[in-house]
Scaffold this active site. Sequence first.
Site, PDB file in Angstrom:
ATOM      1  N   ASN A  20       1.016  -1.141   0.037  1.00 41.67           N
ATOM      2  CA  ASN A  20      -0.034   0.089  -0.119  1.00 41.67           C
ATOM      3  C   ASN A  20       0.891   1.256   0.058  1.00 41.67           C
ATOM      4  O   ASN A  20       1.678   1.629   1.115  1.00 41.67           O
ATOM      5  CB  ASN A  20      -0.977   0.004   1.243  1.00 41.67           C
ATOM      6  CG  ASN A  20      -1.678   1.371   1.127  1.00 41.67           C
ATOM      7  OD1 ASN A  20      -1.874   1.969   0.372  1.00 41.67           O
ATOM      8  ND2 ASN A  20      -2.356   1.508   2.516  1.00 41.67           N
ATOM      9  N   PRO A  21       1.288   1.967  -1.216  1.00 42.81           N
ATOM     10  CA  PRO A  21       2.345   2.800  -1.273  1.00 42.81           C
ATOM     11  C   PRO A  21       1.611   4.095  -0.519  1.00 42.81           C
ATOM     12  O   PRO A  21       2.558   4.943  -0.167  1.00 42.81           O
ATOM     13  CB  PRO A  21       2.239   2.904  -2.562  1.00 42.81           C
ATOM     14  CG  PRO A  21       1.197   2.497  -3.220  1.00 42.81           C
ATOM     15  CD  PRO A  21       0.672   1.482  -2.467  1.00 42.81           C
ATOM     16  N   THR A  51      -1.489  -1.589  -4.347  1.00 40.69           N
ATOM     17  CA  THR A  51      -2.765  -1.055  -4.449  1.00 40.69           C
ATOM     18  C   THR A  51      -2.929   0.292  -4.827  1.00 40.69           C
ATOM     19  O   THR A  51      -1.954   1.147  -4.707  1.00 40.69           O
ATOM     20  CB  THR A  51      -3.220  -1.022  -2.833  1.00 40.69           C
ATOM     21  OG1 THR A  51      -2.748  -0.365  -2.060  1.00 40.69           O
ATOM     22  CG2 THR A  51      -3.377  -2.522  -2.244  1.00 40.69           C
ATOM     23  N   GLY A  77       0.492  -0.490   6.770  1.00 42.40           N
ATOM     24  CA  GLY A  77       0.319  -0.375   8.024  1.00 42.40           C
ATOM     25  C   GLY A  77      -0.544  -1.155   8.453  1.00 42.40           C
ATOM     26  O   GLY A  77      -1.260  -2.220   7.886  1.00 42.40           O
ATOM     27  N   ASP A  78      -1.340  -1.134   9.634  1.00 41.35           N
ATOM     28  CA  ASP A  78      -2.589  -1.894  10.292  1.00 41.35           C
ATOM     29  C   ASP A  78      -3.398  -2.004   9.290  1.00 41.35           C
ATOM     30  O   ASP A  78      -4.177  -2.956   8.888  1.00 41.35           O
ATOM     31  CB  ASP A  78      -3.155  -1.411  11.601  1.00 41.35           C
ATOM     32  CG  ASP A  78      -1.946  -1.474  12.664  1.00 41.35           C
ATOM     33  OD1 ASP A  78      -1.096  -2.463  12.715  1.00 41.35           O
ATOM     34  OD2 ASP A  78      -1.996  -0.645  13.496  1.00 41.35           O
ATOM     35  N   GLY A  79      -4.020  -0.948   8.425  1.00 41.28           N
ATOM     36  CA  GLY A  79      -5.033  -1.228   7.372  1.00 41.28           C
ATOM     37  C   GLY A  79      -4.673  -2.033   6.211  1.00 41.28           C
ATOM     38  O   GLY A  79      -5.441  -2.637   5.832  1.00 41.28           O
TER      39      GLY A  79
END
Length: 311
Positions: A20-21, A51, A77-79
């Site tokens: 996830n950049p 993504t 991250g967590d997401g």
Amino acid sequence: MKPAVTPSVTQKPEYLAIVNPAAGGGRCGRLAAAALERVRAAGIALEVVQTTRAGEAVELARRAYANGFRNFLAVGGDGTSFEIINGLFPQALSPAEKPALGFLPLGTGNSFLRDFTSRGADHTIEALRTGIRRSCDVIRMQHSDGEIYFLNLVSLGFPADVGELTNRRFKRWGELGYILGVLTRLARLDHAAFPHRVGDAADWDRRPCLFLTFSNSKFTGGKMMIAPKADPTDGQIEYVRWSPVGRLRLLWTLPRLFTGTHIEHRLASRAAARRIDLDLPAPVNVMVDGEILRLHCRSLEILPAALDVIV
């Protein structure tokens, strides 16, 4: 006679890395290539996908699992890991098809990995190189429109309202933004009831509270240890409730959230259970693994050892 030709077989890389950049305010996009090169240097074969929008990691993980991938890396991250988990489950509930997930923490919170190490990506790369895995529980929440799966925690009340405000106004500030959200919500503090029943309890708890959390691991918001007794391998949901509290006392207590000693306060209570039922009259703000959703929650249940984590 010509020798028979053996059809070539393309072997899948060992891991699918989902990047996830945008995580960490774009930090992940700047650091991901170097981190993934370190993984390859440790002898791990990777396929990498990025993504481009919220929710896409769910689709990428679901498609990859259906195509035979069982090893995944959440780069963000967590997401990011939350979306991957919700792409893998419920398809991955068969014990014979259990997936594995590693974490290259290049986002904002990266809370789940803190239960195991403070070394971040260095620890993960070493675990990948040596093949270290641990069985980990997953929590399933049923809500009026379906179900979600998570590794870290679900919060209702003050933390969820803080998270909603932080995402809307302060997200670019990272962990500092979460503190700003806390202070802003503190200025307009309120208490609500979230009717719930823990485990086999006969009665519903309909008392107003500051917050409820249902945790699989200890940390949230980066370094806040909101559930210090949680263990992601014990087959239990760690339940924490805080009774209504005034602004000054809450402000005095906030530093204790970073050490876990807040749980010793007389206004705090905790329990461990395999299931929680909720009887909410309407949808509420829900913070789940760093994501803020608006859900009409119905129940939570533990799925013991449903996932292998590479930590």
